[in-house]
Design a protein around this motif. Structure first.
Motif, short mmCIF file in Angstrom:
data_model
loop_
_atom_site.label_atom_id
_atom_site.label_comp_id
_atom_site.label_asym_id
_atom_site.label_seq_id
_atom_site.Cartn_x
_atom_site.Cartn_y
_atom_site.Cartn_z
N ALA A 11 0.76 -1.32 -0.08
CA ALA A 11 0.04 0.03 -0.14
C ALA A 11 0.83 1.22 0.01
O ALA A 11 0.50 2.22 -0.83
N ALA A 12 1.83 1.14 0.83
CA ALA A 12 2.76 2.66 1.06
C ALA A 12 3.32 2.76 -0.34
O ALA A 12 3.44 4.07 -0.89
N VAL A 15 0.72 3.77 -3.14
CA VAL A 15 0.06 5.10 -2.69
C VAL A 15 0.93 6.21 -3.23
O VAL A 15 1.00 7.35 -3.84
N TRP A 22 -1.10 12.41 -1.59
CA TRP A 22 -1.43 11.40 -0.76
C TRP A 22 -1.03 11.84 0.44
O TRP A 22 -1.31 11.31 1.71
N ARG A 26 -2.43 10.25 4.33
CA ARG A 26 -2.21 8.89 3.92
C ARG A 26 -3.47 7.68 4.15
O ARG A 26 -3.37 7.01 3.21
N THR A 30 -5.01 5.63 1.01
CA THR A 30 -5.06 3.97 1.22
C THR A 30 -6.44 3.62 0.85
O THR A 30 -6.83 2.51 0.44
N ARG A 34 -7.54 0.92 -1.49
CA ARG A 34 -8.41 -0.17 -1.15
C ARG A 34 -9.60 -0.48 -2.16
O ARG A 34 -9.84 -1.41 -2.78
N VAL A 59 -0.88 -2.90 4.85
CA VAL A 59 -0.93 -1.54 5.57
C VAL A 59 0.17 -1.18 6.44
O VAL A 59 0.32 -2.27 7.37
N ALA A 63 -1.91 4.36 7.90
CA ALA A 63 -2.96 3.64 7.34
C ALA A 63 -3.42 2.27 7.99
O ALA A 63 -4.10 1.62 7.46
#
Length: 134
Positions: A11-12, A15, A22, A26, A30, A34, A59, A63
């Motif tokens: 995710a990080a 993103v 973002w 954050r 996320t 998702r 995550v 997040a």
């Protein structure tokens, strides 16, 4: 390989691959990721990853409290997100495992355990944001 393929998304990293603000929210970014991943459980990511697919969003940090939704399992990393993704790959050796990240070290760690790796653009180019910002 048996069973439904496993799509593991960093995710990080995903993103952070898009300069869309973002960093101001954050967790919100996320959630958007998702939600845009939710349809992939049924549609896959053609042509490389046909359906059905189990989608796992890993995550960490700000997040960590993002909840799962239908079609997307959310794993809040207890340690690092990288370690959580390596654990997912290692504990599912009988399945096809596809990891989405641009992190070089993580790429090496999961490919040594038999996973395929694609970069964030491979995924984000195939997503439709249900919130209308993609």
């Amino acid at each position: 390989m048996n069973g439904t393929p496993l799509l593991i998304v960093d995710a990080a990293n995903v993103v952070g691959s898009r300069p869309d603000g973002w960093w101001r929210d954050r967790a919100g970014a996320t959630v958007r990721l998702r939600d845009s991943l939710a349809r992939l459980a049924g549609s896959g990511v053609p042509p490389e990853l046909p359906p059905p697919v189990e989608v796992v969003l890993v995550v960490e940090g700000a997040a960590r409290k993002v909840p799962p939704v239908s079609g997307v399992r959310v794993v809040a990393a207890e340690r690092s997100g990288d370690d959580a993704m390596v654990d997912l790959v290692a504990t599912n050796p009988q399945r096809r495992r596809v990891v989405v990240t641009a992190d070089r070290e993580l790429r090496e760690r999961v490919t040594r355990r038999g996973a395929e790796v694609y970069g964030p653009r491979w995924l984000t180019g195939r997503l439709v944001d249900p919130h209308g910002s993609c």
